[in-house]
Write an enzyme that holds these catalytic residues in place. Structure first.
Site, PDB file in Angstrom:
ATOM      1  N   LYS A 231      23.270 -16.746  17.560  1.00  0.00           N
ATOM      2  CA  LYS A 231      23.776 -16.026  16.371  1.00  0.00           C
ATOM      3  C   LYS A 231      24.998 -16.762  15.808  1.00  0.00           C
ATOM      4  CE  LYS A 231      26.625 -12.384  16.961  1.00  0.00           C
ATOM      5  NZ  LYS A 231      27.913 -12.465  16.276  1.00  0.00           N
ATOM      6  N   ASN A 232      25.943 -17.103  16.701  1.00  0.00           N
ATOM      7  CA  ASN A 232      27.217 -17.644  16.211  1.00  0.00           C
ATOM      8  C   ASN A 232      27.119 -19.099  15.775  1.00  0.00           C
ATOM      9  OD1 ASN A 232      28.251 -15.151  16.581  1.00  0.00           O
ATOM     10  ND2 ASN A 232      29.380 -15.646  18.453  1.00  0.00           N
TER      11      ASN A 232
ATOM     12  N   ARG B 146      32.265 -10.351   9.349  1.00  0.00           N
ATOM     13  CA  ARG B 146      33.434 -11.221   9.186  1.00  0.00           C
ATOM     14  C   ARG B 146      33.063 -12.676   8.978  1.00  0.00           C
ATOM     15  NH1 ARG B 146      37.716 -10.662  10.433  1.00  0.00           N
ATOM     16  NH2 ARG B 146      37.816 -12.707  11.418  1.00  0.00           N
TER      17      ARG B 146
ATOM     18  N   CYS C 153      38.153  -5.414  12.567  1.00  0.00           N
ATOM     19  CA  CYS C 153      36.938  -4.843  13.148  1.00  0.00           C
ATOM     20  C   CYS C 153      37.365  -4.120  14.428  1.00  0.00           C
ATOM     21  CB  CYS C 153      35.902  -5.925  13.428  1.00  0.00           C
ATOM     22  SG  CYS C 153      36.236  -6.864  14.901  1.00  0.00           S
TER      23      CYS C 153
ATOM     24  N   ARG D 289      41.888  -9.465  13.613  1.00  0.00           N
ATOM     25  CA  ARG D 289      41.085 -10.644  13.259  1.00  0.00           C
ATOM     26  C   ARG D 289      41.463 -11.211  11.885  1.00  0.00           C
ATOM     27  NH1 ARG D 289      35.193  -9.967  15.329  1.00  0.00           N
ATOM     28  NH2 ARG D 289      35.259 -12.213  15.198  1.00  0.00           N
ATOM     29  N   PRO D 290      42.694 -11.650  11.742  1.00  0.00           N
ATOM     30  CA  PRO D 290      43.128 -12.244  10.473  1.00  0.00           C
ATOM     31  C   PRO D 290      42.383 -13.549  10.195  1.00  0.00           C
ATOM     32  CG  PRO D 290      44.743 -12.615  12.192  1.00  0.00           C
ATOM     33  CD  PRO D 290      43.718 -11.678  12.780  1.00  0.00           C
TER      34      PRO D 290
ATOM     35  N   LEU E 154      44.522 -18.674   9.591  1.00  0.00           N
ATOM     36  CA  LEU E 154      44.327 -20.076  10.006  1.00  0.00           C
ATOM     37  C   LEU E 154      43.288 -20.765   9.131  1.00  0.00           C
ATOM     38  CD1 LEU E 154      44.412 -19.669  13.889  1.00  0.00           C
ATOM     39  CD2 LEU E 154      46.290 -20.246  12.339  1.00  0.00           C
TER      40      LEU E 154
ATOM     41  N   ASP F 143      33.093 -13.240  24.800  1.00  0.00           N
ATOM     42  CA  ASP F 143      31.878 -12.498  24.407  1.00  0.00           C
ATOM     43  C   ASP F 143      31.033 -12.093  25.613  1.00  0.00           C
ATOM     44  OD1 ASP F 143      31.261 -14.369  21.333  1.00  0.00           O
ATOM     45  OD2 ASP F 143      32.723 -12.833  21.867  1.00  0.00           O
TER      46      ASP F 143
ATOM     47  N   ILE G 137      41.814 -13.228  24.243  1.00  0.00           N
ATOM     48  CA  ILE G 137      41.443 -13.632  22.888  1.00  0.00           C
ATOM     49  C   ILE G 137      41.633 -12.509  21.879  1.00  0.00           C
ATOM     50  CG2 ILE G 137      39.612 -14.610  21.442  1.00  0.00           C
ATOM     51  CD1 ILE G 137      40.424 -16.503  23.704  1.00  0.00           C
TER      52      ILE G 137
ATOM     53  N   ARG H 101      22.866  -6.393  15.869  1.00  0.00           N
ATOM     54  CA  ARG H 101      23.577  -7.491  15.220  1.00  0.00           C
ATOM     55  C   ARG H 101      23.409  -8.782  16.004  1.00  0.00           C
ATOM     56  NH1 ARG H 101      29.484  -6.383  13.140  1.00  0.00           N
ATOM     57  NH2 ARG H 101      28.991  -8.512  12.526  1.00  0.00           N
TER      58      ARG H 101
HETATM   59  C1  EPZ Z   1      34.025 -16.246  16.789  1.00  0.00           C
HETATM   60  O1  EPZ Z   1      34.812 -15.322  16.063  1.00  0.00           O
HETATM   61  C2  EPZ Z   1      32.778 -15.489  17.211  1.00  0.00           C
HETATM   62  N1  EPZ Z   1      32.067 -15.022  16.032  1.00  0.00           N
HETATM   63  C3  EPZ Z   1      33.176 -14.304  18.092  1.00  0.00           C
HETATM   64  O2  EPZ Z   1      31.969 -13.689  18.542  1.00  0.00           O
HETATM   65  C4  EPZ Z   1      33.927 -14.840  19.311  1.00  0.00           C
HETATM   66  O3  EPZ Z   1      34.351 -13.741  20.098  1.00  0.00           O
HETATM   67  C5  EPZ Z   1      35.142 -15.645  18.847  1.00  0.00           C
HETATM   68  O4  EPZ Z   1      34.716 -16.716  17.958  1.00  0.00           O
HETATM   69  C6  EPZ Z   1      35.889 -16.279  20.018  1.00  0.00           C
HETATM   70  O5  EPZ Z   1      35.029 -17.085  20.741  1.00  0.00           O
HETATM   71  C7  EPZ Z   1      31.308 -15.894  15.332  1.00  0.00           C
HETATM   72  O6  EPZ Z   1      31.220 -17.062  15.658  1.00  0.00           O
HETATM   73  C8  EPZ Z   1      30.582 -15.329  14.136  1.00  0.00           C
HETATM   74  P1  EPZ Z   1      38.429 -16.930  16.477  1.00  0.00           P
HETATM   75  P2  EPZ Z   1      36.100 -15.841  15.236  1.00  0.00           P
HETATM   76  O7  EPZ Z   1      38.831 -17.330  15.120  1.00  0.00           O
HETATM   77  O8  EPZ Z   1      35.853 -17.179  14.694  1.00  0.00           O
HETATM   78  C9  EPZ Z   1      42.818 -15.207  16.086  1.00  0.00           C
HETATM   79  C10 EPZ Z   1      30.475 -11.923  18.940  1.00  0.00           C
HETATM   80  O9  EPZ Z   1      30.515 -10.970  19.728  1.00  0.00           O
HETATM   81  N2  EPZ Z   1      42.771 -15.732  14.725  1.00  0.00           N
HETATM   82  O10 EPZ Z   1      38.125 -17.971  17.495  1.00  0.00           O
HETATM   83  O11 EPZ Z   1      36.507 -14.753  14.301  1.00  0.00           O
HETATM   84  C11 EPZ Z   1      41.858 -14.044  16.299  1.00  0.00           C
HETATM   85  O12 EPZ Z   1      42.458 -12.833  15.890  1.00  0.00           O
HETATM   86  C12 EPZ Z   1      31.711 -12.321  18.149  1.00  0.00           C
HETATM   87  O13 EPZ Z   1      29.446 -12.635  18.729  1.00  0.00           O
HETATM   88  C13 EPZ Z   1      43.922 -15.712  13.951  1.00  0.00           C
HETATM   89  O14 EPZ Z   1      44.976 -15.257  14.386  1.00  0.00           O
HETATM   90  O15 EPZ Z   1      37.175 -15.937  16.409  1.00  0.00           O
HETATM   91  C14 EPZ Z   1      41.596 -14.098  17.776  1.00  0.00           C
HETATM   92  O16 EPZ Z   1      42.650 -13.450  18.447  1.00  0.00           O
HETATM   93  C15 EPZ Z   1      32.886 -11.390  18.416  1.00  0.00           C
HETATM   94  N3  EPZ Z   1      43.884 -16.199  12.685  1.00  0.00           N
HETATM   95  C16 EPZ Z   1      41.650 -15.596  18.095  1.00  0.00           C
HETATM   96  O17 EPZ Z   1      42.333 -16.207  16.989  1.00  0.00           O
HETATM   97  C17 EPZ Z   1      42.738 -16.738  12.155  1.00  0.00           C
HETATM   98  O18 EPZ Z   1      42.755 -17.197  10.999  1.00  0.00           O
HETATM   99  C18 EPZ Z   1      40.291 -16.262  18.214  1.00  0.00           C
HETATM  100  O19 EPZ Z   1      39.553 -15.931  17.053  1.00  0.00           O
HETATM  101  C19 EPZ Z   1      41.573 -16.749  12.948  1.00  0.00           C
HETATM  102  C20 EPZ Z   1      41.610 -16.251  14.236  1.00  0.00           C
END
Ligand code: EPZ
Length: 425
Positions: free
Chosen positions: A22-23, A94, A118, A123-124, A127, A308, A330, A400
């Site tokens: 999915k991801n 998202r 969510c 989840r800002p 970045l 995950d 995370i 999902r």
């Molecule tokens: C991806 O989400 C995955 N989703 C998530 O899977 C997964 O849990 C996550 O990566 C971590 O591995 C998809 O790929 C669609 P991040 P993503 O940006 O990209 C913070 C599932 O169950 N952050 O790596 O949104 C954030 O809040 C889902 O399949 C910022 O602060 O995750 C988190 O604490 C859930 N600012 C950390 O970084 C930003 O601009 C990691 O988030 C972006 C993120």
């Protein structure tokens, strides 16, 4: 809304096919916006999130055809005529923010709704935005949307992420393929889904080095072409189903499974008393003799233990011998499955980012509520080995990220069914 009913039914035996990730698919699909040539994705998973991304891309004027029972997606954005990603779609998923970088890179402008938070955290997307600004984008946040412009196109930049972010790495990587000059992403995410995206972009003509490491270097090119690319195996679905025989006993072969996708997770399973064997068709998983042993888990960016799979691992540890501590580093609110597991007899204490699980001999079936995608499947896993009947509500969360859960688990002997929720429930 549907419910899933699970009844403890002893050891599991047989094989479960693992679908495409999915991801990975959710970042590969927006890549079509980088070119006016056709992009074909094979081994695509059949999930509601994929249908949401399809609807989003179609709202932008892209064509997305679902072929071969949904496992092939034929995409083309030569007809792109709308650069606004509306809130009513983005709020559902998202990953919609991943259309921002590609649209900006190709056409120099985009308006994308901010995704909002969510269940598992705020989840800002700061970045993502900082990376695009570093590449010369002018961003104006108003009315809940990002209004992005890059009149003269994007330019290469050195981007050093303060926090490892999968999505921000993906947005920046896609945008950099068409930027003028060289882009270096430092502290980049190393997930297999990033590697898969880079391999697809390279097939489209992008010049990328270092994917899978913390530093990715991209030389921008004038234009990208089309490609056909197979979506990588879903390591989270894989890990989820590896836990089924671990929790119930028996032996199950996961078709398409690869140990390199889940090395840290497999290491923890070994410590807990679960054997994982590579076969010609994937991975064979069985519980070693005796009870599962308690282990401590800390979630980390790849190659660490995946966040995950934290909820699913907790389901295993609820009936382990001893006390386990799970640390979620995370996301700030990813233990919502704990009180639901407690309804089934689990003994779990949550303090901030730590959950302490005191193993019990047996869990008991109960009505429980799914709160998010991975929490929903952890409740099903717990129900597979519990005494009696577990009724999981709000299973739309499950749809999902998991295709055909009932069929896949029944195929190895689980007593599981999906029903329409009674009207008076
Ligand atoms: C991806 O989400 C995955 N989703 C998530 O899977 C997964 O849990 C996550 O990566 C971590 O591995 C998809 O790929 C669609 P991040 P993503 O940006 O990209 C913070 C599932 O169950 N952050 O790596 O949104 C954030 O809040 C889902 O399949 C910022 O602060 O995750 C988190 O604490 C859930 N600012 C950390 O970084 C930003 O601009 C990691 O988030 C972006 C993120």
């Amino acid at each position: 809304m549907d419910q899933i009913i699970v009844r403890g039914n002893g050891p599991l035996h047989g094989e479960i096919p693992i679908a495409g990730a999915k991801n990975a698919c959710l970042t590969l699909m927006p890549a079509t916006l980088l070119t006016d040539q056709p992009l074909t994705l094979t081994n695509a998973p059949r999930l509601s999130d994929i249908r949401t991304m399809t609807a989003l891309l179609q709202s932008l004027g892209a064509e997305v055809a679902s072929l071969n029972d949904g496992t092939v997606l034929a995409l083309s954005s030569h007809g792109l005529d709308n650069h606004t990603a509306d809130y009513d779609i983005v709020r559902k998923m998202r990953a919609s923010i991943l259309v921002l970088g590609p649209m900006l890179a190709r056409d120099g402008h985009a308006i994308v709704s901010l995704p909002g938070g969510c269940a598992i955290g705020a989840r800002p997307v700061d970045l993502h935005l900082k990376a695009l600004e570093a590449m010369g984008a002018e961003l104006d946040l108003r009315d809940g949307y990002v209004h992005a412009k890059a009149a003269g196109g994007l330019k290469g930049a050195v981007i050093d992420f303060p926090v490892v972010s999968v999505g921000a790495t993906e947005n920046a990587l896609m945008a950099a393929t068409l930027a003028r000059g060289t882009t270096v992403l430092k502290n980049a995410a190393r997930e297999p889904e990033i590697v898969d995206l880079a391999q697809c972009l390279r097939r489209m003509g992008a010049q990328i080095e270092g994917e899978g490491s913390s530093t990715i270097t991209i030389q921008g090119v004038q234009a990208l072409g089309g490609a056909t690319h197979p979506v990588v195996t879903d390591r989270i679905e894989l890990g989820t189903y590896m836990l089924a025989p671990a929790i119930c006993g028996g032996e199950v072969e996961l078709l398409g499974g690869r140990i390199d996708l889940l090395a840290a997770f497999c290491e923890k399973l070994d410590q807990a008393g679960v054997s994982v064997t590579e076969t010609a068709r994937g991975l064979k998983v069985a519980r070693k003799n005796g009870r599962i042993r308690a282990v401590d888990v800390v979630t980390e960016p790849f190659p660490g233990f995946p966040t995950d799979l934290q909820a699913q691992m907790m389901a295993l540890l609820c009936t382990a011998e001893g006390t386990s501590v799970l640390e979620e580093t995370i996301f700030e609110n990813r233990f919502m499955h704990a009180p639901e597991l407690a309804r089934m007899g689990a003994r779990i204490e949550v303090h901030g980012g730590h959950a302490t699980v005191h193993g019990v001999a047996k869990m008991r079936g109960a009505p429980v509520m799914a709160t998010d995608l991975r929490a929903s499947v952890s409740l099903i896993l717990a129900g597979l080995a519990a005494e009696g009947e577990t009724i999981v509500s709000r299973v739309y969360h499950l749809d999902r990220g998991y295709e055909k859960v009932v069929r896949k688990l029944r195929g190895v002997g689980a007593d599981i069914e999906r029903i329409k929720e009674p009207a008076d429930a």
